[in-house]
Design an enzyme around this catalytic site. Structure first.
Site, mmCIF file in Angstrom:
data_model
loop_
_atom_site.group_PDB
_atom_site.id
_atom_site.type_symbol
_atom_site.label_atom_id
_atom_site.label_comp_id
_atom_site.label_asym_id
_atom_site.label_seq_id
_atom_site.Cartn_x
_atom_site.Cartn_y
_atom_site.Cartn_z
ATOM 1 N N LYS A 1 -5.670 -10.579 -6.289
ATOM 2 C CA LYS A 1 -6.643 -10.613 -5.291
ATOM 3 C C LYS A 1 -7.844 -9.637 -5.899
ATOM 4 C CE LYS A 1 -7.462 -8.568 -0.633
ATOM 5 N NZ LYS A 1 -6.857 -7.735 0.231
ATOM 6 N N LYS B 1 0.656 -1.298 0.051
ATOM 7 C CA LYS B 1 -0.197 -0.196 -0.070
ATOM 8 C C LYS B 1 0.794 1.186 0.094
ATOM 9 C CE LYS B 1 -4.009 -2.173 1.851
ATOM 10 N NZ LYS B 1 -4.921 -2.370 3.028
ATOM 11 N N LYS C 1 -11.972 -4.183 -3.516
ATOM 12 C CA LYS C 1 -12.666 -2.986 -3.759
ATOM 13 C C LYS C 1 -12.083 -1.767 -4.275
ATOM 14 C CE LYS C 1 -14.424 -2.988 0.700
ATOM 15 N NZ LYS C 1 -14.385 -4.369 1.101
#
Length: 329
Positions: free
Chosen positions: A194, A111, A197
């Site tokens: 993966k 991230k 959202k």
């Protein structure tokens, strides 16, 4: 009866990855264990959600929990921010977590790489807050997806470290729970590893049939196998991975045979995949529509759930404070 805990971030609607990675297990285990299932709205703050949509996101997850089959008469369902004891336990555990180990987690590095302008402290200490969620109820088992295994192992490490530092056997070391099966990680339709959202590669639990068909039809593929029994590229392996969880063994074997003999037609594969996804999601979508506007019922569920969760949390925080030396005069 063992204690089970898990939660899902309130960053939008839930998708197939959430269902097969977590929700399906939630509903299967709730009648055999003492279960706490929460909506992780504190965790969602790492991405700075718009305050105007935060409540709506929480409501979506709550509705989808119930629609997927979690029974509030059997399980404790609560919103993370309604049980503020988790904040104190989070702070206390952070005193035993080290920057080096936190910065090495796969999720943090990934991230931070994708969003270098938002490498905040909450993102760094995400595993500590997750540990606080779990250890607050001294959970025995945590149903997690494959991508959360590292965070769960860190929770086990923090529990051991606390016990060793203070010479007590207070915290249990929770284990992943998936009914003895390999942990499931549902891949995205865009060829990525993966379904998520934030990746825009999801099939949501409340999507209608036409939308699902359209998304599956657009799923990334290649030119097909060039020789029998060849290795599938990632994008095709992804489609087979989803097929294995939504379809029958006979259907999966049919398309495996077609691949191995170089006779596979991706149009047929996608048509079958869409049909089987729709069979899974349609009953859930219908229940979502029945529940989502019943605000009185939703309020009752989270209010009663929060009180049950606070009872457990207050006991843990009180005992942890005593172990660490905090005494009342």
């Amino acid at each position: 009866m063992e204690t089970v805990l898990s939660g899902i971030r309130s960053t939008g609607k839930l998708h197939l990855g959430n269902y097969f990675g977590a929700l399906r297990n939630f509903t299967r285990m709730q009648h055999e264990n003492k279960c706490f299932f929460f909506i992780a709205d504190y965790h969602s703050l790492t991405t700075h959600p718009d305050p105007k949509i935060l409540h709506g996101n929480v409501k979506n997850v709550l509705t989808e929990y119930l629609a997927a089959g979690i029974d509030p008469e059997v399980s404790t369902i609560y919103v993370q921010s309604d049980v503020t004891e988790v904040c104190e336990l989070y702070l206390l555990l952070n005193m035993h977590a080290y920057m080096g180990e936190l910065s090495k987690t796969v999720s943090f590095k990934e991230k931070a790489r994708k969003h270098p302008d938002n490498v905040n402290a909450g993102l760094l200490t995400y595993p500590t807050l997750m540990a606080a969620d779990i250890l607050m109820h001294n959970a025995d088992k945590v149903p997690v997806g494959k991508d959360q295994e590292q965070h769960l192992e860190m929770t086990r490490k923090f529990a051991r470290r606390f016990n060793n530092m203070y010479g007590v056997e207070y915290f249990k070391e929770p284990v992943a729970y998936n009914f003895g099966e390999e942990l499931i990680k549902i891949p995205g339709l865009d060829g990525s590893g993966k379904m998520g959202k934030s990746e825009g590669n999801c099939i949501y639990l409340d999507e209608d049939a036409k939308s699902i068909e359209k998304k599956v039809k657009r799923a990334l593929t290649d030119e097909g196998p060039k020789e029998p029994n060849s290795v599938k590229p990632d994008c095709i392996e992804n489609l087979f991975t989803i097929l294995k969880v939504v379809s029958t063994d006979e259907v999966v074997q049919h398309f495996e045979d077609k691949w191995n003999t170089c006779e596979i037609r991706y149009g047929d594969l996608k048509k079958q995949l869409a049909e089987d996804i729709i069979k899974v999601t349609t009953p859930i979508r219908e229940r979502i529509q029945d529940i989502q506007n019943d605000d009185a019922y939703l309020h009752k569920v989270v209010t009663e759930g929060a009180e049950k969760a606070r009872e457990s949390a207050r006991k843990t925080v009180r005992e942890v404070r005593e172990i660490m030396g905090f005494k009342k005069f």
